[in-house]
Design an enzyme around this catalytic site. Structure first.
Site, mmCIF file in Angstrom:
data_model
loop_
_atom_site.group_PDB
_atom_site.id
_atom_site.type_symbol
_atom_site.label_atom_id
_atom_site.label_comp_id
_atom_site.label_asym_id
_atom_site.label_seq_id
_atom_site.Cartn_x
_atom_site.Cartn_y
_atom_site.Cartn_z
ATOM 1 N N HIS A 130 -12.430 -4.754 -1.179
ATOM 2 C CA HIS A 130 -11.505 -4.229 -0.176
ATOM 3 C C HIS A 130 -12.140 -4.400 1.201
ATOM 4 C CE1 HIS A 130 -8.609 -1.634 -2.704
ATOM 5 N NE2 HIS A 130 -9.260 -2.439 -3.526
ATOM 6 N N GLY A 131 -11.320 -4.353 2.244
ATOM 7 C CA GLY A 131 -11.843 -4.502 3.595
ATOM 8 C C GLY A 131 -12.367 -5.892 3.876
ATOM 9 N N ASP A 153 -0.998 -0.832 -3.991
ATOM 10 C CA ASP A 153 -2.382 -0.657 -3.565
ATOM 11 C C ASP A 153 -2.625 0.757 -3.044
ATOM 12 O OD1 ASP A 153 -4.906 -1.914 -3.309
ATOM 13 O OD2 ASP A 153 -4.623 -2.154 -1.154
ATOM 14 N N HIS A 154 -3.779 1.322 -3.397
ATOM 15 C CA HIS A 154 -4.235 2.623 -2.894
ATOM 16 C C HIS A 154 -3.234 3.751 -3.131
ATOM 17 C CE1 HIS A 154 -8.088 1.630 -1.092
ATOM 18 N NE2 HIS A 154 -7.567 0.535 -0.586
ATOM 19 N N GLU A 206 -11.032 2.717 -7.882
ATOM 20 C CA GLU A 206 -12.118 2.667 -6.912
ATOM 21 C C GLU A 206 -13.107 3.781 -7.200
ATOM 22 O OE1 GLU A 206 -11.088 1.915 -2.801
ATOM 23 O OE2 GLU A 206 -12.512 3.423 -2.136
ATOM 24 N N ASP A 230 -6.132 5.214 -6.514
ATOM 25 C CA ASP A 230 -7.279 5.521 -5.666
ATOM 26 C C ASP A 230 -7.600 7.013 -5.755
ATOM 27 O OD1 ASP A 230 -9.188 5.866 -3.752
ATOM 28 O OD2 ASP A 230 -8.067 4.908 -2.124
ATOM 29 N N SER A 257 0.828 -1.203 0.000
ATOM 30 C CA SER A 257 0.000 0.000 0.000
ATOM 31 C C SER A 257 0.864 1.256 0.000
ATOM 32 C CB SER A 257 -0.910 0.017 1.233
ATOM 33 O OG SER A 257 -0.141 0.264 2.403
ATOM 34 N N ASN A 260 -9.129 -8.642 -1.290
ATOM 35 C CA ASN A 260 -7.990 -8.028 -0.616
ATOM 36 C C ASN A 260 -8.067 -8.275 0.889
ATOM 37 O OD1 ASN A 260 -7.531 -7.014 -3.159
ATOM 38 N ND2 ASN A 260 -7.335 -4.886 -2.502
#
Length: 275
Positions: free
Chosen positions: A203-204, A81-82, A133, A103, A48, A225
């Site tokens: 996600h999450g 990521d992100h 996203e 993101d 990330s 993820n």
């Protein structure tokens, strides 16, 4: 083996879901690769933006992950990521990362489309897979609460306008949950899957119980993820090792159990996602 393109990993995982696991320390990367080998499953090692910053930039951990993936007998990819800046995306791609998530969810819709489309065009010219996203998945102190849901028509419009290869959607999960109590909207996942022509990303996922993860895949979710569940497993093992001896000071003596705990958790999750 060489890095495997994410579309090939998705194909290899089907009809199950592709497990994508966040790497924070070298032990995470080693454990994820070992678990993928033991389970004979594809997997993604994810770094990330926050973790890259923790290590002073993406290079130290990214280069380690790329080498671990190259040396592994399992089909693996390394993913950024992100990322919220073009500079970070460029740096990661220059290092050899072949999959990125931009993101722009904190931007308004038009700005998100414009920025994501620019990054997607740049990445596609270099053979890099792009995830984006729409809206914001809960749990990151943003404008959207966990109750917000992605609209299928808007999601399809966003994908068409940006040409991204995968889309993270809000269907009831939330980042950084420490309990597995999230209830996903499987009907919405089905409708999104029917409307959106690219793989959907959850996600999450650590806050979703195992049965919920299996149902999400069955209803059309593709990439799953996971981060917090790995960190919980590692931390519990490290605490146990340190608690067993007041004189223990060699990090290898407590990080090794932490690495083993991550491997076991990843093996379990890969089994949950397989269909």
């Amino acid at each position: 083996m060489p890095l495997t393109p994410v579309p090939e990993l998705i194909a290899a995982a089907r009809p199950g879901g592709l497990g994508a696991f966040n790497v924070i320390t070298l032990e995470h990367a080693e454990a994820i690769a070992a678990a993928a080998e033991a389970a004979n499953c594809p997997a993604v090692l994810q770094i990330s933006e926050n973790t890259a910053a923790y290590h002073g930039g993406p290079a130290p951990l990214a280069l380690a992950c790329l080498r671990i993936a190259a040396d592994s007998t399992a089909p693996l990819a390394v993913h950024l990521d992100h990322a919220t800046t073009f500079d970070l995306v460029r740096t990661a791609v220059d290092l050899g990362i072949t999959s990125v998530m931009y993101d722009g969810s904190a931007l308004d819709y038009a700005a998100n489309v414009a920025a994501t489309a620019d990054i997607a065009a740049w990445c596609h010219a270099r053979g890099v897979f792009v995830e984006a996203e729409l809206g914001e998945v809960g749990g990151k102190d943003g404008a959207h609460a966990p109750g917000v849901r992605t609209d299928p028509a808007e999601a399809a419009e966003f994908v068409a306008a940006t040409t991204v290869d995968a889309l993270a959607v809000a269907v009831g999960s939330s980042h950084a949950m420490h309990t597995r109590t999230a209830e996903l909207d499987n009907d919405l996942i089905t409708r999104l899957s029917a409307k959106v022509p690219v793989p959907l990303v959850l996600h999450g996922s650590s806050g979703v119980p195992d049965a919920g993860l299996r149902a999400a895949v069955e209803h059309g979710m593709t990439k799953i993820n996971l981060a917090t569940r790995l960190n919980q497993a590692m931390t519990a093992a490290v605490r146990a090792a340190l608690g067993g001896s007041e004189t223990l000071s060699d990090p290898r003596k407590y990080l090794a159990p932490g690495r083993t705990a991550i491997q076991r958790e990843v093996e379990h999750l890969l089994g949950v996602l397989a269909r």
